[in-house]
Design a protein around this motif. Structure first.
Motif, PDB file in Angstrom:
ATOM      1  N   HIS A  18      17.772  34.913  13.188  1.00 28.36           N
ATOM      2  CA  HIS A  18      18.711  35.597  12.284  1.00 28.36           C
ATOM      3  C   HIS A  18      19.745  34.611  11.725  1.00 28.36           C
ATOM      4  O   HIS A  18      20.167  34.739  10.571  1.00 28.36           O
ATOM      5  CB  HIS A  18      19.411  36.744  13.016  1.00 28.36           C
ATOM      6  CG  HIS A  18      18.547  37.968  13.180  1.00 28.36           C
ATOM      7  ND1 HIS A  18      18.320  38.867  12.158  1.00 28.36           N
ATOM      8  CD2 HIS A  18      17.838  38.430  14.237  1.00 28.36           C
ATOM      9  CE1 HIS A  18      17.529  39.836  12.577  1.00 28.36           C
ATOM     10  NE2 HIS A  18      17.219  39.594  13.846  1.00 28.36           N
ATOM     11  N   ASP A  21      18.126  32.717   8.867  1.00 25.98           N
ATOM     12  CA  ASP A  21      18.144  33.544   7.650  1.00 25.98           C
ATOM     13  C   ASP A  21      19.511  33.500   6.977  1.00 25.98           C
ATOM     14  O   ASP A  21      19.620  33.359   5.757  1.00 25.98           O
ATOM     15  CB  ASP A  21      17.818  35.006   7.994  1.00 25.98           C
ATOM     16  CG  ASP A  21      16.351  35.228   8.319  1.00 25.98           C
ATOM     17  OD1 ASP A  21      15.528  34.345   8.015  1.00 25.98           O
ATOM     18  OD2 ASP A  21      16.031  36.289   8.883  1.00 25.98           O
ATOM     19  N   ASP A 220      23.377  42.060  12.972  1.00 24.02           N
ATOM     20  CA  ASP A 220      24.009  41.619  11.713  1.00 24.02           C
ATOM     21  C   ASP A 220      25.508  41.425  11.886  1.00 24.02           C
ATOM     22  O   ASP A 220      26.104  40.489  11.328  1.00 24.02           O
ATOM     23  CB  ASP A 220      23.756  42.639  10.587  1.00 24.02           C
ATOM     24  CG  ASP A 220      22.300  42.679  10.148  1.00 24.02           C
ATOM     25  OD1 ASP A 220      21.474  41.943  10.726  1.00 24.02           O
ATOM     26  OD2 ASP A 220      21.970  43.460   9.227  1.00 24.02           O
TER      27      ASP A 220
END
Length: 326
Positions: A18, A21, A220
């Motif tokens: 993550h 990304d 997130d």
């Protein structure tokens, strides 16, 4: 203007992928590094075609060489779940000690800023609740979890030593329970264990009486906090997590409701040194980084369940991988 270059260790893991990304999205040139002992290339295969991503299959416990300039290093290589670090205790200690030392040496050579992934496990089974960064913890160094807890405590100590002695720019994030897509179903942590059991039609296993608490942060939100910490000027540990605390029994009930699984909750003995409470005090993150989580647990759980639902059936029944110890 030349793009900034960032090295992310543990790049094929849950959090590392993550982070890859996020830094690609922010316009960085990302160098991922992983020995794939617990990571999975499928987490980052979508990045391989990009000119701003490169991957090194390497164990950071051994000498690290990365050609060219480096602006930032994020050290996320480490087994992070009990099922892993109980099976490979020596590698867990080595990646936290030798691996961190190698990354710090590289950061010093490249004049790069380095952020290490520490953990709420440095607080052990806490006697202070919620946990603030000033709390020193209650850890059993020779218990089964000591290999992970003490590796992370050493990691913080050597990082601060490089900061004070060599003047290295360092950042320390203490990560609390995090969940989301790309978690391994069989890594032994509560959320993927519960969802995996529900999808397989098995009873949900809760350890102890289920009164022990955890505070779950959606991935997130966590990545946002880490990104802000890296770009801040604060060198001391910062808790990043969601302070919304829940008992594991209630959490299992939430998973049952979400999945609609017609199974029950079964109780097994509590593992040795399992923390009874876990809740971050995030005052520092709010004050210094202007950060707090924004995704509530019902929405995060829904997204995570959707991810697990679309996995191939063989993934659901896959056994944890066997490791060899070095």
């Amino acid at each position: 203007m030349e793009k900034k270059r960032v090295l992310i260790t543990g790049a094929a893991g849950f959090l590392g992928s993550h982070l890859c990304d996020r830094f690609i999205k922010e316009g960085y040139h990302v160098i991922g590094m992983d020995n794939l002992i617990t990571g999975d290339l499928r987490n980052i295969e979508h990045l391989f075609k990009l000119p701003d991503f490169e991957f090194y299959h390497h164990d950071v416990s051994k000498f690290i060489h990365v050609p060219g300039r480096l602006d930032y290093i994020l050290h996320f290589a480490s087994p992070a779940s009990p099922i892993d670090y109980l099976k490979i205790p020596i590698q867990t200690l080595k990646v936290g000690s030798l691996g961190t030392h190698n990354c710090l040496g590289l950061a010093k050579e490249k004049k790069a800023r380095m952020l290490i992934a520490s953990t709420s496990e440095v607080y052990g089974d806490p006697l202070v609740h919620p946990q603030t960064e000033s709390y020193w913890g209650n850890v059993n160094p020779i218990g089964p979890r000591g290999v992970y807890d003490e590796a992370k405590r050493f990691q913080e100590a050597i990082t601060m030593a490089y900061h004070t002695y060599h003047g290295l720019e360092t950042r320390i994030v203490r990560i609390f329970n995090t969940y989301g897509p790309r978690m391994r179903l069989n890594d032994g942590r509560a959320l993927p264990a519960f969802i995996g059991q529900a999808l397989r039609g098995e009873d949900l296993t809760v350890f102890g009486d289920g009164s022990q608490t955890r505070s779950f942060c959606y991935v997130d939100d966590l990545i946002e906090g880490i990104y802000r910490l890296l770009l801040s000027d604060y060198p001391y540990p910062v808790n990043i997590g969601n302070p919304n605390e829940i008992s594991l029994k209630d959490f299992a009930e939430e998973v049952l409701k979400l999945t609609g699984a017609k199974v029950k909750i079964v109780y097994k003995p509590l593992p040795v040194d399992d923390p009874k409470q876990r809740q971050p005090d995030i005052s520092k993150a709010k004050e210094i980084l202007g950060w707090q989580p924004t995704i509530d647990r019902s929405e995060g759980l829904r997204r995570t369940y959707e991810y697990f639902k679309q996995l191939p059936k063989e993934e659901l029944f896959k056994q944890p991988k066997e490791f060899t110890q070095h």
